[in-house]
Scaffold this motif. Structure first.
Motif, PDB file in Angstrom:
ATOM      1  N   LEU A  42       0.865  -1.176   0.000  1.00  0.00           N
ATOM      2  CA  LEU A  42       0.000   0.000   0.000  1.00  0.00           C
ATOM      3  C   LEU A  42       0.901   1.226   0.000  1.00  0.00           C
ATOM      4  O   LEU A  42       1.836   1.310   0.808  1.00  0.00           O
ATOM      5  N   ASP A  43       0.651   2.136  -0.902  1.00  0.00           N
ATOM      6  CA  ASP A  43       1.388   3.395  -0.979  1.00  0.00           C
ATOM      7  C   ASP A  43       1.584   3.959   0.432  1.00  0.00           C
ATOM      8  O   ASP A  43       0.623   4.260   1.130  1.00  0.00           O
ATOM      9  N   ASN A  44       2.828   4.106   0.864  1.00  0.00           N
ATOM     10  CA  ASN A  44       3.095   4.591   2.219  1.00  0.00           C
ATOM     11  C   ASN A  44       2.816   6.084   2.384  1.00  0.00           C
ATOM     12  O   ASN A  44       2.924   6.616   3.490  1.00  0.00           O
ATOM     13  N   GLU A  45       2.436   6.767   1.296  1.00  0.00           N
ATOM     14  CA  GLU A  45       2.006   8.160   1.378  1.00  0.00           C
ATOM     15  C   GLU A  45       0.479   8.279   1.352  1.00  0.00           C
ATOM     16  O   GLU A  45      -0.056   9.385   1.254  1.00  0.00           O
ATOM     17  N   THR A  46      -0.189   7.132   1.456  1.00  0.00           N
ATOM     18  CA  THR A  46      -1.645   7.124   1.363  1.00  0.00           C
ATOM     19  C   THR A  46      -2.288   8.151   2.280  1.00  0.00           C
ATOM     20  O   THR A  46      -3.159   8.920   1.867  1.00  0.00           O
TER      21      THR A  46
END
Length: 514
Positions: free
Chosen positions: A276-280
């Motif tokens: 999961l995009d860690n900048e979500t």
């Protein structure tokens, strides 16, 4: 002369107090405007109607000389004056301030539960008698079931707003088929297979740029627009907010269920493994969209009807890009589904302060619900919204310099969507978009809380805003808090008013089911 609703003797708190105090000064002005509108109508002149919308797309606000505005004015005798929020402003806050000023719109699309503030304080016009008379197409085209849901939102059982009706699944999980082909994997059938797909997206350079920059899946701040990850576990979600559905035989807030706990545990694993995009939880909407458009995201959740512009952007960097609907992978022990909300959400409301313009406002609204005007509504004016290519109307791409098309209809049936795809989506994309709808329809389920009125949250704004949920979701997923903190959240939510709200929701549901 219209009675100014802000002058009523009522007990007000919070925003309602602000409305009452600050709008008194603007009341006389509104009454004068209403009298002028009545005089204009009697003289045969056009009546100007201020229409407020937020969350507008790319483009400029059309003025009174715009051909689109002129065409509608010629057909209806009403001049459509579009109003929206200034760049950078928060829409709900801006609308609240607008309502509390003299610059009140004549008809508005409510957001943030403002419709209930207006209804409770006498600031919303009852439409039961006006709709059949001045907006017959709105009245007949919206299903009776939707009007019944609207009536359930007011204590006196009257219709105070026109609802949104969307009879096909509006949102869908999507995945890059070209990426799947590149990494040699089929569509995942289970959550375990989905993780393997995401790992391959992370590690095998499916966008082909030689960099490990792929974001297997992504979402937005507060955990929004990653509903597919919750849907696998049977969690009712709408743009990242838990909804109300039946669990264990009763309607419940999905945020406090065992389904939600399992979903958060799964999402936490994805985050830890950079699947999961860690900048979500930092992504603003435009940043999130840019990542998808620039071929960085392999799996996401959004609106298939809006896929055209996103896909066009993808093809600039990936000519062979292809998007498909992703059937929900099976999570062991759970029945997954895509949340569908079909009717009852507030779409248009008329303030009582604009009572004397109600006829004109409804006449304007009715124009867009009249099927005889469907082609104009879809394509607008040649040179502004469309061009003719080989004898066929083709929509022009949105641009900052091009005036926005006018519109007010938010009623979508399967037939409407089929026509929309055929007439407004390039032929090369039509099958792709249609196929996404086929997949999402198979997985979609209309939730029990469809049409739930915001009145159930009265006195509990933090429950309504989901702030407590968002805090625990974010900190548990990123690993700042352990998974065990979810049980603490459930306890806090119930004590903060969740139990009271649940009782109200269950009473509403019992009434609606009769």
């Amino acid at each position: 002369m219209t009675k100014c609703w802000f002058g009523k003797t009522v007990q007000l708190t919070g925003l309602a107090s602000l409305l009452a105090v600050t709008a008194l000064a603007g009341c006389a002005g509104k009454e004068k405007a209403s009298e002028d509108a009545g005089a204009a109508a009697q003289s045969g002149k056009s009546v100007q109607v201020k229409v407020f919308k937020s969350h507008m797309g790319v483009g400029t606000i059309p003025d009174a000389n715009n051909p689109h505005v002129k065409y509608v004015e010629e057909k209806t005798g009403v001049q459509y004056q579009l109003m929206t929020t200034p760049p950078g402003s928060e829409p709900t806050e801006y609308l609240n301030l607008m309502i509390a000023s003299a610059d009140m719109p004549d008809i508005l699309r409510p957001i943030g539960g403002i419709e209930q503030t207006l209804i409770k304080q006498g600031g919303a016009l009852a439409l039961d008698e006006l709709l059949p008379k001045y907006a017959p197409n709105v009245w007949k085209n919206i299903p009776k079931e939707a009007w019944d849901v609207v009536r359930s939102a007011s204590s006196d059982g009257k219709i105070y707003y026109v609802p949104k009706v969307f009879l096909v699944p509006e949102r869908a999980p999507m995945i890059r088929k070209d990426w799947l082909d590149k990494v040699g994997l089929p569509l995942p059938k289970t959550t375990a297979e989905y993780k393997e797909v995401l790992k391959a997206f992370r590690d095998k350079d499916p966008n082909g740029n030689g960099k490990q920059d792929e974001l297997p899946t992504s979402g937005r701040e507060y955990g929004k627009w990653m509903d597919h990850l919750f849907a696998m576990y049977g969690v009712a979600m709408w743009e990242g907010n838990p909804e109300w559905d039946e669990y264990n035989g009763q309607i419940q807030y999905a945020g406090v269920t065992s389904n939600m706990k399992a979903a958060i545990g799964f999402i936490r694993e994805l985050y830890a493994e950079k699947l999961l995009d860690n900048e979500t939880f930092l992504n603003k909407g435009d940043v999130w969209q840019a990542k998808i458009n620039n071929n960085l995201v392999g799996s996401w959740y959004h609106l298939p009807a809006n896929l055209r512009d996103r896909y066009t952007a993808m093809q600039k960097g990936a000519p062979n890009a292809y998007v498909v609907g992703m059937p929900l992978p099976k999570a062991e022990g759970f029945q997954g589904y895509v949340t569908q909300k079909s009717m009852g959400e507030p779409e248009w409301i008329i303030p009582t302060s604009a009572k004397d313009k109600a006829e004109a406002s409804l006449k304007l609204l009715d124009f867009f619900y009249d099927t005889n005007n469907a082609e104009f509504t879809r394509f607008g004016i040649e040179g502004l919204q469309h061009q003719v290519v080989d004898g066929k109307k083709v929509l022009l791409p949105a641009e900052d310099s091009r005036p926005l098309a006018l519109g007010m209809r938010n009623l979508t049936t399967k037939e409407d969507m089929d026509i929309r795809i055929k007439e407004t989506i390039p032929e090369s994309m039509q099958k792709m978009v249609s196929d996404v709808f086929v997949v999402s329809t198979a997985d979609a389920r209309r939730i029990a809380g469809d049409g739930l009125p915001n009145t159930v949250y009265e006195g509990f704004p933090d429950i309504q805003s989901h702030k407590l949920f968002q805090e625990y979701l974010t900190k548990i997923v990123i690993g700042e808090w352990p998974m065990e903190k979810f049980d603490e959240f459930v306890d806090r939510w119930k004590k903060a008013g969740g139990d009271t709200v649940t009782k109200r929701v269950q009473e509403w549901y019992a009434k609606v089911k009769k």
